[in-house]
Design a protein around this motif. Structure first.
Motif, PDB file in Angstrom:
ATOM      1  N   ASP A  11       0.822  -1.080   0.061  1.00 15.45           N
ATOM      2  CA  ASP A  11      -0.086   0.004   0.063  1.00 15.45           C
ATOM      3  C   ASP A  11       1.101   1.234  -0.058  1.00 15.45           C
ATOM      4  OD1 ASP A  11       0.978   0.185   2.622  1.00 15.45           O
ATOM      5  OD2 ASP A  11      -1.320  -0.429   3.463  1.00 15.45           O
ATOM      6  N   LEU A  12       2.215   1.155   0.025  1.00 16.62           N
ATOM      7  CA  LEU A  12       3.034   2.571  -0.172  1.00 16.62           C
ATOM      8  C   LEU A  12       3.452   2.388  -1.631  1.00 16.62           C
ATOM      9  CD1 LEU A  12       5.257   2.033   2.948  1.00 16.62           C
ATOM     10  CD2 LEU A  12       3.342   3.337   2.491  1.00 16.62           C
ATOM     11  N   VAL A  13       2.833   1.674  -2.743  1.00 15.58           N
ATOM     12  CA  VAL A  13       3.344   1.698  -4.133  1.00 15.58           C
ATOM     13  C   VAL A  13       2.320   2.433  -4.763  1.00 15.58           C
ATOM     14  CG1 VAL A  13       3.843   0.454  -6.093  1.00 15.58           C
ATOM     15  CG2 VAL A  13       4.550  -0.367  -3.683  1.00 15.58           C
ATOM     16  N   LEU A  14       2.345   3.587  -5.242  1.00 10.14           N
ATOM     17  CA  LEU A  14       1.216   4.411  -6.033  1.00 10.14           C
ATOM     18  C   LEU A  14       1.302   3.872  -7.364  1.00 10.14           C
ATOM     19  CD1 LEU A  14       1.881   8.005  -4.516  1.00 10.14           C
ATOM     20  CD2 LEU A  14       0.024   6.234  -3.912  1.00 10.14           C
ATOM     21  N   PRO A  15       0.019   4.208  -8.108  1.00  8.45           N
ATOM     22  CA  PRO A  15       0.265   3.900  -9.440  1.00  8.45           C
ATOM     23  C   PRO A  15       1.241   4.649 -10.062  1.00  8.45           C
ATOM     24  CG  PRO A  15      -2.101   4.003  -8.574  1.00  8.45           C
ATOM     25  CD  PRO A  15      -1.180   4.616  -7.461  1.00  8.45           C
ATOM     26  N   ALA A  16       1.688   3.824 -11.477  1.00  7.64           N
ATOM     27  CA  ALA A  16       2.906   4.649 -12.105  1.00  7.64           C
ATOM     28  C   ALA A  16       2.137   5.569 -13.046  1.00  7.64           C
ATOM     29  CB  ALA A  16       3.443   3.777 -13.005  1.00  7.64           C
ATOM     30  N   PRO A  17       2.851   7.025 -12.996  1.00  6.31           N
ATOM     31  CA  PRO A  17       2.527   8.085 -13.534  1.00  6.31           C
ATOM     32  C   PRO A  17       2.521   7.940 -15.165  1.00  6.31           C
ATOM     33  CG  PRO A  17       4.550   8.467 -12.860  1.00  6.31           C
ATOM     34  CD  PRO A  17       4.220   7.339 -12.320  1.00  6.31           C
ATOM     35  N   ASP A  18       3.277   7.203 -15.874  1.00  8.10           N
ATOM     36  CA  ASP A  18       3.343   6.834 -16.964  1.00  8.10           C
ATOM     37  C   ASP A  18       3.787   5.231 -17.314  1.00  8.10           C
ATOM     38  OD1 ASP A  18       6.316   6.611 -16.946  1.00  8.10           O
ATOM     39  OD2 ASP A  18       6.040   8.983 -16.647  1.00  8.10           O
ATOM     40  N   ARG A  19       4.038   4.851 -18.659  1.00  3.99           N
ATOM     41  CA  ARG A  19       4.253   3.396 -18.862  1.00  3.99           C
ATOM     42  C   ARG A  19       5.669   3.248 -18.620  1.00  3.99           C
ATOM     43  NH1 ARG A  19       5.929   2.771 -24.060  1.00  3.99           N
ATOM     44  NH2 ARG A  19       5.919   4.528 -25.510  1.00  3.99           N
ATOM     45  N   HIS A  20       6.515   4.350 -18.465  1.00  3.94           N
ATOM     46  CA  HIS A  20       8.026   3.821 -18.412  1.00  3.94           C
ATOM     47  C   HIS A  20       8.372   3.927 -16.882  1.00  3.94           C
ATOM     48  CE1 HIS A  20       8.289   5.102 -22.505  1.00  3.94           C
ATOM     49  NE2 HIS A  20       7.649   6.387 -22.194  1.00  3.94           N
ATOM     50  N   THR A  21       7.455   4.128 -16.036  1.00  6.00           N
ATOM     51  CA  THR A  21       7.937   4.213 -14.624  1.00  6.00           C
ATOM     52  C   THR A  21       7.774   2.738 -13.947  1.00  6.00           C
ATOM     53  OG1 THR A  21       7.543   6.445 -14.145  1.00  6.00           O
ATOM     54  CG2 THR A  21       7.401   5.020 -12.169  1.00  6.00           C
ATOM     55  N   ILE A  85      13.882   7.545   5.633  1.00  8.51           N
ATOM     56  CA  ILE A  85      13.467   8.963   5.384  1.00  8.51           C
ATOM     57  C   ILE A  85      12.255   9.078   6.267  1.00  8.51           C
ATOM     58  CG2 ILE A  85      12.315  10.443   3.742  1.00  8.51           C
ATOM     59  CD1 ILE A  85      15.599   9.916   3.353  1.00  8.51           C
ATOM     60  N   ASP A  86      12.067  10.218   7.067  1.00  6.03           N
ATOM     61  CA  ASP A  86      10.872  10.336   8.135  1.00  6.03           C
ATOM     62  C   ASP A  86       9.723  11.340   7.504  1.00  6.03           C
ATOM     63  OD1 ASP A  86       9.182  10.165   9.955  1.00  6.03           O
ATOM     64  OD2 ASP A  86      10.566  11.136  11.473  1.00  6.03           O
ATOM     65  N   LEU A  87       8.886  10.594   6.903  1.00  2.00           N
ATOM     66  CA  LEU A  87       7.631  11.350   6.295  1.00  2.00           C
ATOM     67  C   LEU A  87       6.691  10.311   6.539  1.00  2.00           C
ATOM     68  CD1 LEU A  87       8.769  11.767   2.489  1.00  2.00           C
ATOM     69  CD2 LEU A  87       8.494  13.428   3.988  1.00  2.00           C
ATOM     70  N   PRO A  88       5.300  11.033   6.455  1.00  2.00           N
ATOM     71  CA  PRO A  88       4.159  10.372   6.824  1.00  2.00           C
ATOM     72  C   PRO A  88       4.061   9.254   5.711  1.00  2.00           C
ATOM     73  CG  PRO A  88       3.504  12.500   7.027  1.00  2.00           C
ATOM     74  CD  PRO A  88       5.109  12.494   6.455  1.00  2.00           C
ATOM     75  N   PRO A  89       2.909   8.263   5.921  1.00  2.00           N
ATOM     76  CA  PRO A  89       2.876   7.071   5.156  1.00  2.00           C
ATOM     77  C   PRO A  89       2.553   7.416   3.740  1.00  2.00           C
ATOM     78  CG  PRO A  89       1.965   6.333   7.101  1.00  2.00           C
ATOM     79  CD  PRO A  89       2.417   7.895   7.385  1.00  2.00           C
ATOM     80  N   LEU A  90       1.800   8.393   3.312  1.00  2.00           N
ATOM     81  CA  LEU A  90       1.216   8.778   1.972  1.00  2.00           C
ATOM     82  C   LEU A  90       2.580   9.657   1.383  1.00  2.00           C
ATOM     83  CD1 LEU A  90      -0.869   8.052   0.017  1.00  2.00           C
ATOM     84  CD2 LEU A  90      -1.943  10.396   0.482  1.00  2.00           C
ATOM     85  N   GLY A  91       3.123  10.299   2.380  1.00  2.00           N
ATOM     86  CA  GLY A  91       4.348  11.302   1.641  1.00  2.00           C
ATOM     87  C   GLY A  91       5.324  10.196   1.321  1.00  2.00           C
ATOM     88  N   THR A  92       5.579   9.112   2.073  1.00  2.00           N
ATOM     89  CA  THR A  92       6.548   8.159   1.833  1.00  2.00           C
ATOM     90  C   THR A  92       6.193   7.397   0.526  1.00  2.00           C
ATOM     91  OG1 THR A  92       7.149   7.614   4.089  1.00  2.00           O
ATOM     92  CG2 THR A  92       7.671   5.980   2.443  1.00  2.00           C
ATOM     93  N   ALA A  93       4.962   7.211   0.326  1.00  2.00           N
ATOM     94  CA  ALA A  93       4.457   6.305  -1.042  1.00  2.00           C
ATOM     95  C   ALA A  93       5.002   7.198  -2.189  1.00  2.00           C
ATOM     96  CB  ALA A  93       2.974   6.192  -0.896  1.00  2.00           C
ATOM     97  N   LEU A  94       4.722   8.770  -2.058  1.00  2.00           N
ATOM     98  CA  LEU A  94       4.870   9.672  -3.085  1.00  2.00           C
ATOM     99  C   LEU A  94       6.403   9.626  -3.432  1.00  2.00           C
ATOM    100  CD1 LEU A  94       3.704  11.591  -4.875  1.00  2.00           C
ATOM    101  CD2 LEU A  94       3.742  13.438  -3.132  1.00  2.00           C
TER     102      LEU A  94
END
Length: 302
Positions: A11-21, A85-94
């Motif tokens: 759940d820390l893996v956001l959808p890829a913004p494009d097909r190359h990522t 890296i100390d970020l909140p969960p969603l910031g970490t995913a970003l």
């Protein structure tokens, strides 16, 4: 193959913004995978990608962090970077998604690992909370008045945890902005996309108020990470994070920083510390020689 970017939860893996990522590797925690299987999992990633960069925020369960260090120690490899890296969960995913974007560029593994600290400074992470009674643990100052107002069933608070702490109680619907308590947190002064995730709080404030005020270029909803309620101290939340979406901007940002060579492991780095071996760029200053009086006193001790 590009450098592998890894997390400890899907759940820390956001959808890829494009097909190359590329996607991110998920290093399963001890309750899901035994040590032998974890060693095989990590070895396969190293064989395929050469180097592995794992984001390991300090709020992960202690057993998960110990497992990662154990695997690296047993494999006796300097090709695994564990980034605290100390970020909140969603910031970490970003941040992880940005590293995934950069992994297909012509940066060496050392540059990608050390770029994480640089990119984290450009992420704005916060949440809309229904209670701040347990918020102190995320280093956001909470006054007695805010604690008291948390007991109101209709209370909502706009909270920023990064890059600077901020807390404001939002006015009730129809009451108007009315002073500092209703202010929208200061946002980024550069183009961003906003990611948000809903917990057990019903509100459109993030999309209706925050996104227009920050002038974001896009908004995407994502499932809430499982550890977010624990991090923010309440399940009544809508978590959000804004960051640079454009790979060309991310590339220029990293490429503009002077590259150095780690004096310990020899990998390239940017900033003041190696992402793989954690050695500082410059050696710590040598301790001054003891004075004659101090040396004499030390020799005279029994």
């Amino acid at each position: 193959m590009p450098t592998a970017i890894a997390v400890t939860s899907a759940d820390l893996v956001l959808p890829a913004p494009d097909r190359h990522t590329p996607g991110a590797a998920v290093l399963h925690p001890p309750e899901q995978l035994d040590l032998e299987s974890a060693l095989a999992e990590t070895s396969a990633l190293l064989e395929r990608h050469g180097h592995l960069v794992a984001v390991v925020p300090p709020w992960l369960p202690a057993a998960t962090v110990r497992r990662l260090h154990t695997v690296r120690s047993i494999l006796e490899t300097d090709r695994i970077a564990l980034l605290g890296i100390d970020l909140p969960p969603l910031g970490t995913a970003l941040l992880v998604r940005q590293l995934r974007q950069l992994s297909v560029c012509d940066f060496s593994p050392g540059i990608i690992a050390s770029a994480a600290r640089l990119l984290s400074h450009y992420i704005h992470a916060g949440a809309l909370l229904g209670s701040v009674a347990k918020l102190d643990r995320v280093r956001v100052p909470v006054g007695l008045g805010a604690h008291a107002r948390s007991w109101s069933p209709s209370a909502q608070f706009a909270v920023m945890a990064h890059p600077a702490p901020h807390l404001a109680k939002l006015p009730k619907p129809g009451a108007g902005a009315g002073g500092q308590d209703g202010a929208v947190p200061s946002g980024p002064e550069f183009a961003t996309h906003l990611v948000f995730a809903r917990g057990q709080l019903t509100s459109d404030w993030v999309t209706a108020e925050l996104a227009p005020a920050w002038q974001v270029q896009g908004v995407m909803e994502n499932p809430l990470p499982a550890l977010s309620p624990g991090w923010w101290g309440t399940p009544k939340l809508v978590e959000f994070a804004a960051g640079i979406p454009d790979l060309s901007v991310l590339y220029q940002l990293v490429a503009s920083v002077r590259r150095e060579e780690c004096r310990w492991c020899g990998l390239e780095l940017i900033g003041d510390r190696c992402g793989f071996c954690a050695a500082p760029l410059t050696a710590p200053p040598a301790a001054p020689p003891p004075s004659t009086a101090s040396a004499a006193a030390a020799r005279s001790r029994p």
